[in-house]
Design a protein around this motif. Sequence first.
Motif, PDB file in Angstrom:
ATOM      1  N   ARG A 234      -7.409   1.147   7.785  1.00 15.81           N
ATOM      2  CA  ARG A 234      -6.036   0.937   7.324  1.00 15.81           C
ATOM      3  C   ARG A 234      -5.676   1.921   6.219  1.00 15.81           C
ATOM      4  NH1 ARG A 234      -1.907   1.230   5.446  1.00 15.81           N
ATOM      5  NH2 ARG A 234      -0.298  -0.338   5.035  1.00 15.81           N
ATOM      6  N   SER A 235      -6.617   2.198   5.326  1.00 18.65           N
ATOM      7  CA  SER A 235      -6.360   3.108   4.204  1.00 18.65           C
ATOM      8  C   SER A 235      -7.493   4.123   4.147  1.00 18.65           C
ATOM      9  CB  SER A 235      -6.259   2.329   2.890  1.00 18.65           C
ATOM     10  OG  SER A 235      -5.207   1.382   2.937  1.00 18.65           O
TER      11      SER A 235
ATOM     12  N   ASN B  53       2.669  -6.306  10.225  1.00 13.42           N
ATOM     13  CA  ASN B  53       2.856  -5.883   8.838  1.00 13.42           C
ATOM     14  C   ASN B  53       3.206  -7.065   7.936  1.00 13.42           C
ATOM     15  OD1 ASN B  53       2.933  -3.967   6.769  1.00 13.42           O
ATOM     16  ND2 ASN B  53       5.152  -3.687   6.969  1.00 13.42           N
ATOM     17  N   SER B  54       3.005  -8.274   8.393  1.00 13.19           N
ATOM     18  CA  SER B  54       3.366  -9.450   7.605  1.00 13.19           C
ATOM     19  C   SER B  54       2.294  -9.749   6.561  1.00 13.19           C
ATOM     20  CB  SER B  54       3.544 -10.675   8.511  1.00 13.19           C
ATOM     21  OG  SER B  54       2.301 -11.095   9.028  1.00 13.19           O
ATOM     22  N   ARG B  55       2.733 -10.328   5.465  1.00 13.28           N
ATOM     23  CA  ARG B  55       1.820 -10.707   4.386  1.00 13.28           C
ATOM     24  C   ARG B  55       0.822 -11.775   4.862  1.00 13.28           C
ATOM     25  NH1 ARG B  55       2.184 -11.654  -1.308  1.00 13.28           N
ATOM     26  NH2 ARG B  55       0.162 -12.494  -1.965  1.00 13.28           N
ATOM     27  N   LEU B  56       1.285 -12.706   5.664  1.00 13.69           N
ATOM     28  CA  LEU B  56       0.424 -13.788   6.135  1.00 13.69           C
ATOM     29  C   LEU B  56      -0.728 -13.240   6.973  1.00 13.69           C
ATOM     30  CD1 LEU B  56      -0.253 -16.766   6.536  1.00 13.69           C
ATOM     31  CD2 LEU B  56       1.355 -16.809   8.466  1.00 13.69           C
ATOM     32  N   TRP B  57      -0.425 -12.318   7.877  1.00 13.25           N
ATOM     33  CA  TRP B  57      -1.464 -11.757   8.730  1.00 13.25           C
ATOM     34  C   TRP B  57      -2.506 -11.003   7.895  1.00 13.25           C
ATOM     35  CZ3 TRP B  57      -4.039 -12.246  12.886  1.00 13.25           C
ATOM     36  CH2 TRP B  57      -4.756 -11.185  13.449  1.00 13.25           C
ATOM     37  N   PHE B  58      -2.039 -10.249   6.908  1.00 14.52           N
ATOM     38  CA  PHE B  58      -2.977  -9.527   6.050  1.00 14.52           C
ATOM     39  C   PHE B  58      -3.891 -10.486   5.300  1.00 14.52           C
ATOM     40  CE2 PHE B  58      -3.890  -8.241   1.680  1.00 14.52           C
ATOM     41  CZ  PHE B  58      -4.785  -7.201   1.934  1.00 14.52           C
TER      42      PHE B  58
ATOM     43  N   ASN C 168       0.841  -1.199   0.000  1.00 15.11           N
ATOM     44  CA  ASN C 168       0.000   0.000   0.000  1.00 15.11           C
ATOM     45  C   ASN C 168       0.879   1.253   0.000  1.00 15.11           C
ATOM     46  OD1 ASN C 168      -1.778   2.114   0.649  1.00 15.11           O
ATOM     47  ND2 ASN C 168      -3.097   0.737   1.782  1.00 15.11           N
ATOM     48  N   PRO C 169       0.611   2.220  -0.902  1.00 14.52           N
ATOM     49  CA  PRO C 169       1.389   3.474  -0.882  1.00 14.52           C
ATOM     50  C   PRO C 169       1.278   4.210   0.451  1.00 14.52           C
ATOM     51  CG  PRO C 169       0.152   3.272  -2.926  1.00 14.52           C
ATOM     52  CD  PRO C 169      -0.323   2.171  -2.040  1.00 14.52           C
ATOM     53  N   TRP C 170       0.124   4.066   1.123  1.00 11.51           N
ATOM     54  CA  TRP C 170      -0.011   4.624   2.465  1.00 11.51           C
ATOM     55  C   TRP C 170       0.645   3.632   3.410  1.00 11.51           C
ATOM     56  CZ3 TRP C 170      -1.306   9.249   4.294  1.00 11.51           C
ATOM     57  CH2 TRP C 170      -1.673   9.378   5.632  1.00 11.51           C
ATOM     58  N   GLY C 171       1.935   3.818   3.645  1.00 16.21           N
ATOM     59  CA  GLY C 171       2.759   2.828   4.305  1.00 16.21           C
ATOM     60  C   GLY C 171       2.330   2.483   5.719  1.00 16.21           C
ATOM     61  N   PHE C 172       2.926   1.412   6.215  1.00 15.47           N
ATOM     62  CA  PHE C 172       2.577   0.921   7.550  1.00 15.47           C
ATOM     63  C   PHE C 172       2.925   1.953   8.623  1.00 15.47           C
ATOM     64  CE2 PHE C 172       3.260  -1.749  11.344  1.00 15.47           C
ATOM     65  CZ  PHE C 172       2.062  -2.446  11.354  1.00 15.47           C
ATOM     66  N   ASP C 173       4.049   2.644   8.477  1.00 13.49           N
ATOM     67  CA  ASP C 173       4.460   3.656   9.448  1.00 13.49           C
ATOM     68  C   ASP C 173       3.492   4.834   9.460  1.00 13.49           C
ATOM     69  OD1 ASP C 173       6.611   2.098  10.117  1.00 13.49           O
ATOM     70  OD2 ASP C 173       8.005   3.143   8.771  1.00 13.49           O
ATOM     71  N   LEU C 174       3.082   5.279   8.255  1.00 11.34           N
ATOM     72  CA  LEU C 174       2.120   6.372   8.188  1.00 11.34           C
ATOM     73  C   LEU C 174       0.792   5.978   8.819  1.00 11.34           C
ATOM     74  CD1 LEU C 174       2.764   7.700   4.558  1.00 11.34           C
ATOM     75  CD2 LEU C 174       3.341   8.842   6.705  1.00 11.34           C
ATOM     76  N   ALA C 175       0.359   4.753   8.535  1.00 12.66           N
ATOM     77  CA  ALA C 175      -0.900   4.278   9.113  1.00 12.66           C
ATOM     78  C   ALA C 175      -0.812   4.190  10.631  1.00 12.66           C
ATOM     79  CB  ALA C 175      -1.267   2.918   8.516  1.00 12.66           C
ATOM     80  N   GLN C 176       0.325   3.751  11.136  1.00 15.22           N
ATOM     81  CA  GLN C 176       0.498   3.675  12.591  1.00 15.22           C
ATOM     82  C   GLN C 176       0.418   5.051  13.241  1.00 15.22           C
ATOM     83  OE1 GLN C 176       4.225   1.473  13.069  1.00 15.22           O
ATOM     84  NE2 GLN C 176       3.082  -0.166  14.104  1.00 15.22           N
ATOM     85  N   ARG C 177       1.024   6.044  12.602  1.00 16.96           N
ATOM     86  CA  ARG C 177       0.993   7.395  13.154  1.00 16.96           C
ATOM     87  C   ARG C 177      -0.429   7.949  13.166  1.00 16.96           C
ATOM     88  NH1 ARG C 177       5.459  10.486   9.723  1.00 16.96           N
ATOM     89  NH2 ARG C 177       4.513  12.266  10.831  1.00 16.96           N
ATOM     90  N   LEU C 178      -1.190   7.665  12.105  1.00 17.61           N
ATOM     91  CA  LEU C 178      -2.570   8.148  12.053  1.00 17.61           C
ATOM     92  C   LEU C 178      -3.430   7.454  13.106  1.00 17.61           C
ATOM     93  CD1 LEU C 178      -4.737   9.861  10.694  1.00 17.61           C
ATOM     94  CD2 LEU C 178      -5.102   7.990   9.080  1.00 17.61           C
ATOM     95  N   ILE C 179      -3.287   6.133  13.223  1.00 16.77           N
ATOM     96  CA  ILE C 179      -4.074   5.378  14.195  1.00 16.77           C
ATOM     97  C   ILE C 179      -3.756   5.834  15.623  1.00 16.77           C
ATOM     98  CG2 ILE C 179      -4.493   3.079  15.150  1.00 16.77           C
ATOM     99  CD1 ILE C 179      -5.748   3.585  12.403  1.00 16.77           C
ATOM    100  N   ALA C 180      -2.484   6.153  15.871  1.00 14.24           N
ATOM    101  CA  ALA C 180      -2.097   6.622  17.206  1.00 14.24           C
ATOM    102  C   ALA C 180      -2.746   7.970  17.541  1.00 14.24           C
ATOM    103  CB  ALA C 180      -0.576   6.744  17.289  1.00 14.24           C
ATOM    104  N   SER C 181      -3.038   8.753  16.509  1.00 15.47           N
ATOM    105  CA  SER C 181      -3.620  10.079  16.753  1.00 15.47           C
ATOM    106  C   SER C 181      -5.136  10.045  16.893  1.00 15.47           C
ATOM    107  CB  SER C 181      -3.236  11.039  15.614  1.00 15.47           C
ATOM    108  OG  SER C 181      -3.807  10.600  14.378  1.00 15.47           O
ATOM    109  N   ASN C 182      -5.815   9.127  16.188  1.00 18.70           N
ATOM    110  CA  ASN C 182      -7.283   9.109  16.237  1.00 18.70           C
ATOM    111  C   ASN C 182      -7.865   7.903  16.979  1.00 18.70           C
ATOM    112  OD1 ASN C 182      -6.944   6.982  14.435  1.00 18.70           O
ATOM    113  ND2 ASN C 182      -7.635   8.150  12.647  1.00 18.70           N
ATOM    114  N   ASN C 183      -6.991   6.982  17.446  1.00 18.09           N
ATOM    115  CA  ASN C 183      -7.433   5.800  18.204  1.00 18.09           C
ATOM    116  C   ASN C 183      -8.464   4.962  17.457  1.00 18.09           C
ATOM    117  OD1 ASN C 183      -5.815   6.226  20.529  1.00 18.09           O
ATOM    118  ND2 ASN C 183      -7.262   7.758  21.280  1.00 18.09           N
ATOM    119  N   ALA C 184      -8.343   4.900  16.142  1.00 22.89           N
ATOM    120  CA  ALA C 184      -9.237   4.060  15.351  1.00 22.89           C
ATOM    121  C   ALA C 184      -8.881   2.594  15.548  1.00 22.89           C
ATOM    122  CB  ALA C 184      -9.155   4.436  13.873  1.00 22.89           C
TER     123      ALA C 184
END
Length: 410
Positions: free
Chosen positions: A138-139, A96-101, A72-88
């Motif tokens: 996530r996105s 971030n593993s392929r298997l988990w996804f 995803n162009p919206w990378g895992f680090d960016l998503a983590q920062r957003l989730i940390a700010s809005n508690n979604a």
Amino acid sequence: MSVEKDIGRTPSPLKGMGAKLDAAIARLLNKITSTALAPYQAAVIRIGFSLTFALYLLREWPHRLELYGTTNPWGFDLAQRLIASNNAFTVLMWSNSRLWFELVYHGVIVASVLLLLGWHTRTMSILFMAGVLSLMNRSVLLGDGGDTLIHLMASYLLLTRCGQVWSLDARRRERKKTPHRDGCDRVSVALWILAGAGLAVAQMTGFAKIPTGWVLILWGLWLIQALWFWAGRRGSPDARALLDVVANLVHNAAMLVIAAQVCLLYATAGWYKVQGARWQDGSALHYPLHLDYFSPWTGLSQVLDSRSTVVTLITYGTVVAQVAFPFTLLNRRVKNVMLAILMTEHATIAVICGLPFFSLAMIVSDMVFLPTNFLRWGGSRIAAARDRITARLPGGKGPDDRDERRSVPV
């Protein structure tokens, strides 16, 4: 003196009105606590939104990694920062593993299909909500109004008793004739144990990164299910009656919120359109017909756009229909006509603008206002068509060979 006594004995009209008002309130309270209202409309919401999301995930299956996965162009680090700010809430942030996804993505498809069928709807509605929130949070830059509507309805659906009709749960209850043991079979208990054990292990190992509020919500839902099991196993009529009253109140409130959400959606969309210059001059439809993204059938878009009068009428008609819809609920016949107009409009948008899932989500939302008799008639017709197909299969039963399942159209 006698006249004053006679006046004092005369019953006051206000007292009579108060008694009638009290009786009406008592009847209303009895109705909303003793019955889960609009069961067919709740079933339509369950079937419609689970089907819409399942079809969407299947359509996007080849592109799942770019949309929600590891590329995803919206990378895992960016998503983590957003989730940390809005508690979604999203379980995709746990790893971030392929298997988990892949497990999450395909698990959501399975949960959507099982919710559509009405198989252990309490558990599946929780998994469906978790899956919808996980993928959409996530996105956040993906999607349209239809995705937002699914996001909301998945949360509301969790609070409804949406498996009363047109579900495998309803068929199982009808066969067993044991409504007091609803949800207490071995499969339900096994699902409950697995869900609790999985959540506990994920938290204790540090794998799950869940905001505190969502921890309370998930464990609260798990404990509520435990209360249902306890009441069913114990066979206490008082405990079961109390849980039924609470469940009916929550269900009826959720159905009211769903109806209000649809009205709010149309009202705000209509009034915002009124403020736009392009909607005021009747040319708003002209512009999306010239965008490649909204023109999958270029020839059809050109034919429609070549008739300026039609474009203007559709533009103004859209605004009028959306603004007027909440008021049409005051009259049943006008409301039914408006529903037909809106559903036709969304079906047209699906074809001309290439937005099938948005349109399907809107049509399903409109169906919450359909008359119960119409929904029951439609369900009986589908059941009859199913029986005819089944009768043609080798060893299939005809309509006259059906057992007690006749009372539960699925």
